[in-house]
Scaffold this motif. Sequence first.
Motif, PDB file in Angstrom:
ATOM      1  N   LEU A 257      -8.795  -6.332  44.325  1.00 21.66           N
ATOM      2  CA  LEU A 257      -8.183  -6.904  43.013  1.00 21.66           C
ATOM      3  C   LEU A 257      -7.716  -8.239  43.274  1.00 21.66           C
ATOM      4  N   SER A 258      -7.112  -8.725  44.241  1.00 27.32           N
ATOM      5  CA  SER A 258      -6.822  -9.903  44.713  1.00 27.32           C
ATOM      6  C   SER A 258      -7.692 -10.914  44.528  1.00 27.32           C
ATOM      7  N   PHE A 259      -8.968 -10.503  45.346  1.00 23.75           N
ATOM      8  CA  PHE A 259     -10.194 -11.462  45.424  1.00 23.75           C
ATOM      9  C   PHE A 259     -10.712 -11.664  43.826  1.00 23.75           C
ATOM     10  N   SER A 260     -10.787 -10.636  43.121  1.00 24.27           N
ATOM     11  CA  SER A 260     -11.490 -10.870  41.795  1.00 24.27           C
ATOM     12  C   SER A 260     -10.097 -11.561  40.899  1.00 24.27           C
ATOM     13  N   SER A 261      -9.051 -11.429  41.161  1.00 23.61           N
ATOM     14  CA  SER A 261      -8.112 -12.360  40.202  1.00 23.61           C
ATOM     15  C   SER A 261      -8.294 -13.954  40.827  1.00 23.61           C
ATOM     16  N   SER A 262      -8.585 -13.917  41.905  1.00 20.54           N
ATOM     17  CA  SER A 262      -8.583 -15.349  42.322  1.00 20.54           C
ATOM     18  C   SER A 262      -9.576 -16.106  42.103  1.00 20.54           C
ATOM     19  N   ASP A 263     -11.055 -15.136  41.849  1.00 21.88           N
ATOM     20  CA  ASP A 263     -11.995 -15.728  41.339  1.00 21.88           C
ATOM     21  C   ASP A 263     -11.990 -16.266  39.778  1.00 21.88           C
ATOM     22  N   VAL A 264     -11.285 -15.305  39.098  1.00 25.59           N
ATOM     23  CA  VAL A 264     -11.173 -15.590  37.639  1.00 25.59           C
ATOM     24  C   VAL A 264     -10.158 -16.903  37.518  1.00 25.59           C
ATOM     25  N   GLY A 265      -9.287 -16.845  38.177  1.00 24.53           N
ATOM     26  CA  GLY A 265      -8.611 -18.183  38.349  1.00 24.53           C
ATOM     27  C   GLY A 265      -9.135 -19.411  38.497  1.00 24.53           C
ATOM     28  N   ASN A 266      -9.969 -19.145  39.497  1.00 25.17           N
ATOM     29  CA  ASN A 266     -10.855 -20.479  39.877  1.00 25.17           C
ATOM     30  C   ASN A 266     -12.064 -20.775  38.939  1.00 25.17           C
ATOM     31  N   LYS A 267     -12.553 -19.927  38.296  1.00 28.50           N
ATOM     32  CA  LYS A 267     -13.475 -20.155  37.188  1.00 28.50           C
ATOM     33  C   LYS A 267     -12.654 -20.928  35.929  1.00 28.50           C
ATOM     34  N   MET A 268     -11.512 -20.407  35.720  1.00 28.81           N
ATOM     35  CA  MET A 268     -10.652 -20.791  34.479  1.00 28.81           C
ATOM     36  C   MET A 268     -10.418 -22.420  34.900  1.00 28.81           C
ATOM     37  N   ALA A 269     -10.038 -22.403  36.186  1.00 27.01           N
ATOM     38  CA  ALA A 269      -9.496 -23.906  36.505  1.00 27.01           C
ATOM     39  C   ALA A 269     -10.581 -24.674  36.519  1.00 27.01           C
ATOM     40  N   ASN A 270     -11.757 -24.531  36.956  1.00 25.23           N
ATOM     41  CA  ASN A 270     -13.276 -25.331  36.666  1.00 25.23           C
ATOM     42  C   ASN A 270     -13.525 -25.401  35.289  1.00 25.23           C
ATOM     43  N   LYS A 271     -13.285 -24.458  34.318  1.00 23.61           N
ATOM     44  CA  LYS A 271     -13.952 -24.861  32.949  1.00 23.61           C
ATOM     45  C   LYS A 271     -12.403 -25.694  32.248  1.00 23.61           C
ATOM     46  N   THR A 272     -11.472 -25.682  32.926  1.00 23.73           N
ATOM     47  CA  THR A 272     -10.273 -26.606  32.217  1.00 23.73           C
ATOM     48  C   THR A 272     -10.804 -27.972  32.728  1.00 23.73           C
ATOM     49  N   LYS A 273     -11.090 -27.959  33.729  1.00 25.64           N
ATOM     50  CA  LYS A 273     -11.375 -29.360  34.242  1.00 25.64           C
ATOM     51  C   LYS A 273     -12.471 -30.024  33.706  1.00 25.64           C
ATOM     52  N   GLU A 274     -13.541 -29.091  33.380  1.00 25.55           N
ATOM     53  CA  GLU A 274     -14.786 -29.652  32.694  1.00 25.55           C
ATOM     54  C   GLU A 274     -14.409 -30.130  31.228  1.00 25.55           C
ATOM     55  N   GLN A 275     -13.720 -29.221  30.555  1.00 24.51           N
ATOM     56  CA  GLN A 275     -13.227 -29.623  29.277  1.00 24.51           C
ATOM     57  C   GLN A 275     -12.223 -30.939  29.174  1.00 24.51           C
ATOM     58  N   THR A 276     -11.494 -31.079  30.229  1.00 31.23           N
ATOM     59  CA  THR A 276     -10.665 -32.111  30.279  1.00 31.23           C
ATOM     60  C   THR A 276     -11.473 -33.522  30.649  1.00 31.23           C
ATOM     61  N   VAL A 277     -12.733 -33.719  31.635  1.00 29.02           N
ATOM     62  CA  VAL A 277     -13.564 -34.636  31.732  1.00 29.02           C
ATOM     63  C   VAL A 277     -14.317 -35.002  30.363  1.00 29.02           C
ATOM     64  N   HIS A 278     -14.655 -34.034  29.425  1.00 23.12           N
ATOM     65  CA  HIS A 278     -15.412 -34.225  28.394  1.00 23.12           C
ATOM     66  C   HIS A 278     -14.489 -34.676  27.401  1.00 23.12           C
ATOM     67  N   PHE A 279     -13.200 -34.448  27.230  1.00 20.65           N
ATOM     68  CA  PHE A 279     -12.180 -34.922  26.259  1.00 20.65           C
ATOM     69  C   PHE A 279     -12.105 -36.373  26.704  1.00 20.65           C
ATOM     70  N   TYR A 280     -11.707 -36.951  28.052  1.00 20.46           N
ATOM     71  CA  TYR A 280     -11.428 -38.118  28.244  1.00 20.46           C
ATOM     72  C   TYR A 280     -12.775 -39.141  28.107  1.00 20.46           C
ATOM     73  N   GLU A 281     -13.830 -38.482  28.432  1.00 22.78           N
ATOM     74  CA  GLU A 281     -14.949 -39.385  28.116  1.00 22.78           C
ATOM     75  C   GLU A 281     -15.245 -39.507  26.742  1.00 22.78           C
ATOM     76  N   ALA A 282     -14.713 -38.507  25.667  1.00 22.66           N
ATOM     77  CA  ALA A 282     -14.858 -38.838  24.158  1.00 22.66           C
ATOM     78  C   ALA A 282     -13.767 -40.026  23.852  1.00 22.66           C
ATOM     79  N   GLU A 283     -12.845 -39.876  24.414  1.00 20.50           N
ATOM     80  CA  GLU A 283     -11.644 -40.737  24.314  1.00 20.50           C
ATOM     81  C   GLU A 283     -12.004 -42.029  24.617  1.00 20.50           C
ATOM     82  N   SER A 284     -12.762 -42.295  25.878  1.00 22.03           N
ATOM     83  CA  SER A 284     -13.143 -43.570  26.207  1.00 22.03           C
ATOM     84  C   SER A 284     -14.135 -44.129  24.920  1.00 22.03           C
TER      85      SER A 284
END
Length: 135
Positions: free
Chosen positions: A20-47
């Motif tokens: 359970l701990s491993f699967s929870s950390s994996d979900v958290g990691n995927k969510m963090a990567n998705k957030t990072k990707e969205q943030t990069v796209h947003f700031y590219e659009a801002e630029s």
Amino acid sequence: GSTSIIMIFVVLCLTAFSILSFSSSDVGNKMANKTKEQTVHFYEAESKATLTLQKIDEVLYSAVKNHTDNKAMITSLSNIYGVKVFNQTDFLTVSYNVPITDTRYLAVELKVPLDLSQGGKRFEITKWSSASDLY
């Protein structure tokens, strides 16, 4: 007897919790990567939106400096890629969208006074926000 059963139960419990701990950390990691990707796209659009705003400001500055008439100014603004110009009574509404992702974009809208000869601000940002194309 009973000690072995308790040990097996403890080992099974620890195994279940570790999975359970491993699967929870994996979900958290995927969510963090998705957030990072969205943030990069947003700031590219801002630029990109800021670069378009700079081009608009250059046209407006040139119009003030060279005493350009409104028709020529509207034409120059309309020639900037993606920019739409709407002539209102006392001002122009200048708008453009910059894609962030396939379904999201940054919407920008400016209010430009028709009489730029009096100095003051060349434009006012009335909208700078992300929006979605959800059907």
